[in-house]
Design a protein around this motif. Structure first.
Motif, PDB file in Angstrom:
ATOM      1  N   ASN A  94      13.293 -17.825 -56.044  1.00  0.00           N
ATOM      2  CA  ASN A  94      14.086 -17.185 -55.002  1.00  0.00           C
ATOM      3  C   ASN A  94      13.729 -17.782 -53.639  1.00  0.00           C
ATOM      4  N   ALA A  95      14.655 -18.552 -53.061  1.00  0.00           N
ATOM      5  CA  ALA A  95      14.379 -19.248 -51.803  1.00  0.00           C
ATOM      6  C   ALA A  95      14.106 -18.270 -50.661  1.00  0.00           C
ATOM      7  N   ALA A  96      14.856 -17.187 -50.609  1.00  0.00           N
ATOM      8  CA  ALA A  96      14.657 -16.210 -49.537  1.00  0.00           C
ATOM      9  C   ALA A  96      13.286 -15.552 -49.656  1.00  0.00           C
ATOM     10  N   TRP A  97      12.873 -15.259 -50.883  1.00  0.00           N
ATOM     11  CA  TRP A  97      11.545 -14.676 -51.097  1.00  0.00           C
ATOM     12  C   TRP A  97      10.455 -15.649 -50.660  1.00  0.00           C
ATOM     13  N   ALA A  98      10.620 -16.917 -51.021  1.00  0.00           N
ATOM     14  CA  ALA A  98       9.609 -17.911 -50.663  1.00  0.00           C
ATOM     15  C   ALA A  98       9.451 -17.996 -49.150  1.00  0.00           C
ATOM     16  N   ALA A  99      10.571 -17.979 -48.444  1.00  0.00           N
ATOM     17  CA  ALA A  99      10.522 -18.036 -46.984  1.00  0.00           C
ATOM     18  C   ALA A  99       9.870 -16.782 -46.409  1.00  0.00           C
ATOM     19  N   LYS A 100      10.194 -15.634 -46.974  1.00  0.00           N
ATOM     20  CA  LYS A 100       9.620 -14.378 -46.504  1.00  0.00           C
ATOM     21  C   LYS A 100       8.101 -14.359 -46.739  1.00  0.00           C
ATOM     22  N   ALA A 101       7.671 -14.764 -47.930  1.00  0.00           N
ATOM     23  CA  ALA A 101       6.240 -14.783 -48.239  1.00  0.00           C
ATOM     24  C   ALA A 101       5.501 -15.770 -47.338  1.00  0.00           C
ATOM     25  N   ARG A 102       6.133 -16.886 -47.043  1.00  0.00           N
ATOM     26  CA  ARG A 102       5.510 -17.880 -46.171  1.00  0.00           C
ATOM     27  C   ARG A 102       5.288 -17.297 -44.766  1.00  0.00           C
ATOM     28  N   ALA A 103       6.274 -16.527 -44.295  1.00  0.00           N
ATOM     29  CA  ALA A 103       6.133 -15.892 -42.987  1.00  0.00           C
ATOM     30  C   ALA A 103       5.025 -14.842 -43.009  1.00  0.00           C
ATOM     31  N   TRP A 104       5.013 -14.003 -44.040  1.00  0.00           N
ATOM     32  CA  TRP A 104       3.966 -12.990 -44.147  1.00  0.00           C
ATOM     33  C   TRP A 104       2.584 -13.628 -44.172  1.00  0.00           C
ATOM     34  N   ALA A 105       2.470 -14.757 -44.876  1.00  0.00           N
ATOM     35  CA  ALA A 105       1.169 -15.402 -45.068  1.00  0.00           C
ATOM     36  C   ALA A 105       0.644 -16.038 -43.783  1.00  0.00           C
ATOM     37  N   THR A 106       1.510 -16.201 -42.798  1.00  0.00           N
ATOM     38  CA  THR A 106       1.108 -16.800 -41.522  1.00  0.00           C
ATOM     39  C   THR A 106       1.290 -15.795 -40.391  1.00  0.00           C
ATOM     40  N   GLN A 107       0.863 -14.563 -40.637  1.00  0.00           N
ATOM     41  CA  GLN A 107       0.811 -13.484 -39.648  1.00  0.00           C
ATOM     42  C   GLN A 107       2.187 -12.980 -39.219  1.00  0.00           C
ATOM     43  N   ALA A 108       3.239 -13.325 -39.993  1.00  0.00           N
ATOM     44  CA  ALA A 108       4.591 -12.810 -39.735  1.00  0.00           C
ATOM     45  C   ALA A 108       4.994 -12.997 -38.277  1.00  0.00           C
ATOM     46  N   ARG A 109       4.800 -14.186 -37.800  1.00  0.00           N
ATOM     47  CA  ARG A 109       5.152 -14.484 -36.405  1.00  0.00           C
ATOM     48  C   ARG A 109       6.654 -14.703 -36.279  1.00  0.00           C
ATOM     49  N   ASP A 110       7.267 -14.023 -35.316  1.00  0.00           N
ATOM     50  CA  ASP A 110       8.702 -14.181 -35.086  1.00  0.00           C
ATOM     51  C   ASP A 110       9.002 -15.547 -34.475  1.00  0.00           C
ATOM     52  N   ASP A 111      10.261 -15.947 -34.556  1.00  0.00           N
ATOM     53  CA  ASP A 111      10.701 -17.212 -33.976  1.00  0.00           C
ATOM     54  C   ASP A 111      10.857 -17.029 -32.473  1.00  0.00           C
ATOM     55  N   ALA A 112       9.795 -17.299 -31.751  1.00  0.00           N
ATOM     56  CA  ALA A 112       9.788 -17.148 -30.293  1.00  0.00           C
ATOM     57  C   ALA A 112       8.721 -18.071 -29.735  1.00  0.00           C
ATOM     58  N   PRO A 113       8.862 -18.494 -28.467  1.00  0.00           N
ATOM     59  CA  PRO A 113       7.848 -19.383 -27.876  1.00  0.00           C
ATOM     60  C   PRO A 113       6.512 -18.694 -27.639  1.00  0.00           C
ATOM     61  N   HIS A 114       6.542 -17.380 -27.553  1.00  0.00           N
ATOM     62  CA  HIS A 114       5.313 -16.614 -27.383  1.00  0.00           C
ATOM     63  C   HIS A 114       4.954 -15.964 -28.724  1.00  0.00           C
ATOM     64  N   TYR A 115       3.815 -15.293 -28.777  1.00  0.00           N
ATOM     65  CA  TYR A 115       3.386 -14.642 -30.014  1.00  0.00           C
ATOM     66  C   TYR A 115       4.050 -13.266 -30.102  1.00  0.00           C
ATOM     67  N   GLN A 116       5.066 -13.191 -30.974  1.00  0.00           N
ATOM     68  CA  GLN A 116       5.796 -11.938 -31.160  1.00  0.00           C
ATOM     69  C   GLN A 116       5.830 -11.592 -32.639  1.00  0.00           C
ATOM     70  N   HIS A 117       5.614 -10.311 -32.938  1.00  0.00           N
ATOM     71  CA  HIS A 117       5.494  -9.883 -34.330  1.00  0.00           C
ATOM     72  C   HIS A 117       6.244  -8.579 -34.524  1.00  0.00           C
ATOM     73  N   SER A 118       7.128  -8.562 -35.530  1.00  0.00           N
ATOM     74  CA  SER A 118       7.940  -7.376 -35.812  1.00  0.00           C
ATOM     75  C   SER A 118       7.515  -6.668 -37.082  1.00  0.00           C
ATOM     76  N   GLU A 119       6.658  -7.285 -37.883  1.00  0.00           N
ATOM     77  CA  GLU A 119       6.168  -6.656 -39.108  1.00  0.00           C
ATOM     78  C   GLU A 119       4.762  -7.135 -39.395  1.00  0.00           C
ATOM     79  N   VAL A 120       4.113  -6.443 -40.311  1.00  0.00           N
ATOM     80  CA  VAL A 120       2.724  -6.769 -40.646  1.00  0.00           C
ATOM     81  C   VAL A 120       2.669  -8.104 -41.392  1.00  0.00           C
ATOM     82  N   GLY A 121       1.744  -8.952 -40.986  1.00  0.00           N
ATOM     83  CA  GLY A 121       1.525 -10.210 -41.679  1.00  0.00           C
ATOM     84  C   GLY A 121       0.056 -10.355 -42.054  1.00  0.00           C
ATOM     85  N   TYR A 122      -0.273 -11.488 -42.653  1.00  0.00           N
ATOM     86  CA  TYR A 122      -1.623 -11.722 -43.164  1.00  0.00           C
ATOM     87  C   TYR A 122      -2.030 -13.157 -42.869  1.00  0.00           C
TER      88      TYR A 122
END
Length: 381
Positions: free
Chosen positions: A208-236
């Motif tokens: 599942n490509a969408a799952w892989a992308a989601k897990a990759r984001a979670w695994a890297t602190q769930a950082r949002d796509d922004a120039p600064h450090y922004q987080h909308s959900e818990v990451g690791y």
């Protein structure tokens, strides 16, 4: 002879080749040592190529992979997750990370993995209560495929998604297909004692490509796509380093040889110990299954021998040989006191009667003969 007269024989030590250094040197020369870089990408691609799964995510442990896999399956507070009792605690701990409850299920005596008949009983019981389990974790214990045909059919019939814990089973197959490719998500471990190692590490696989992308984001602190450090959900902080991934790349090229050697070790022990009353090796391959024989395990029958697993373990220690009891079932662990358990007689009996023998792929015939000679001294001639 005293134990110090012999070099230590370990249960399953790391076994490195020469190619790992090439990847490590390249990573250091190019300064790719963080959890990003060409070794990381290449290691993931290697696992995809070997397993046939479309997406792989290299992580710092198999436990992290189970955690992310369960989260992808939607496991959360109050949910129930079906899980074998006869497994290492890392299989079940991530269930509790997410606030869910494990429901333990007994083994069957052939593969030692989850019993399909017990699984059906649990699924039918939950259906009667209108309680839908959120997920099912299947484990391939000691590299032995579980009865996947029966278990996957039940998962489909009762509409329960499967997380496949193949932490110990890289290189094993079922119906000619690599383990780790059957579930909605799969997990491998590259801990120091596994058939391949990155010293510590794991892998999450999915089609599942969408799952892989989601897990990759979670695994890297769930950082949002922004120039600064922004987080909308818990990451690791779960990603594997590029440096360790280089070890994994070098190891992947050795996998077929490592599986071949582990299977040869099992066959050698089987031949040399088969005449001892009350001693048998296991588990047994299911129809269509091919184990990587990560660890060779024995069972002792108290009706045929007075030797106990603990007596044998301590005896081997006097020869500086490491052996280890089988996994203690999770329903017997203080950590999980009060957790629902269905059955239990089979895995409890296996734990009571079993022992793991040195099985590392660098073992020589002299090493193995030292083990079998030591074992034989406890049996009357």
């Amino acid at each position: 002879m005293h134990s110090q007269d012999y070099d230590r024989l370990y249960l399953s030590p790391p076994h490195l080749g020469r190619h790992e250094l090439n990847y490590l040197h390249k990573a250091i020369e190019d300064n790719w040592v963080a959890p990003v870089g060409p070794n990381l990408d290449g290691f993931e691609q290697d696992v995809c190529a070997f397993t046939g799964v479309k997406h792989a995510l290299a992580l710092n442990s198999g436990t992290a992979a189970i955690h992310l896999g369960l989260r992808l399956l939607g496991v959360g507070p109050g949910d129930e997750v079906l899980c074998p009792s006869f497994t290492f605690v890392a299989t079940a701990n991530p269930i509790t990370y997410l606030g869910a409850t494990p429901i333990f299920i007994d083994s069957e005596a052939e593969t030692w993995n989850m019993c399909p008949e017990r699984l059906r009983e649990v699924l039918e019981d939950r259906r009667r209560q209108n309680r839908q389990p959120r997920a099912l974790i299947v484990v391939h214990l000691y590299g032995m495929p579980c009865k996947l045909r029966e278990i996957m059919a039940l998962a489909e019939e009762f509409d329960v998604p499967v997380l496949e814990d193949a932490a110990e089973a890289l290189g094993a197959t079922y119906a000619g297909k690599p383990l780790g490719s059957f579930g909605a998500a799969g997990v491998f471990s590259f801990n120091g004692n596994k058939i391949l190692t990155t010293s510590g590490g794991g892998m999450l696989t999915t089609n599942n490509a969408a799952w892989a992308a989601k897990a990759r984001a979670w695994a890297t602190q769930a950082r949002d796509d922004a120039p600064h450090y922004q987080h909308s959900e818990v990451g690791y902080n779960y990603r594997l380093s590029n440096l360790l991934a280089g070890i994994g790349r070098g190891q992947m090229g050795l996998l077929d040889d490592r599986v071949k050697k582990r299977r040869e070790i099992y066959a050698w022990y089987q031949e040399k110990l088969q005449d001892l009353p009350g001693l048998s090796l296991g588990p047994t391959e299911p129809a269509g299954g091919r184990s990587n024989r990560w660890l060779t395990c024995l069972l002792l029958d108290p009706a045929e021998t007075a030797v106990t697993p603990e007596q044998l373990r301590l005896h081997l220690e006097t020869r500086n040989i490491e052996s280890r009891p089988l996994w203690k079932p999770l329903h017997l662990q203080p950590l999980f006191a009060g957790v629902p358990m269905h059955g239990g007689a089979v895995c409890t009996d296996l734990f009571t009667r079993g022992l793991c023998l040195p099985s590392g792929s660098a073992l020589t015939e002299t090493d193995m003969r030292r083990v079998t000679d030591a074992i034989r001294t406890l049996w009357p001639t």
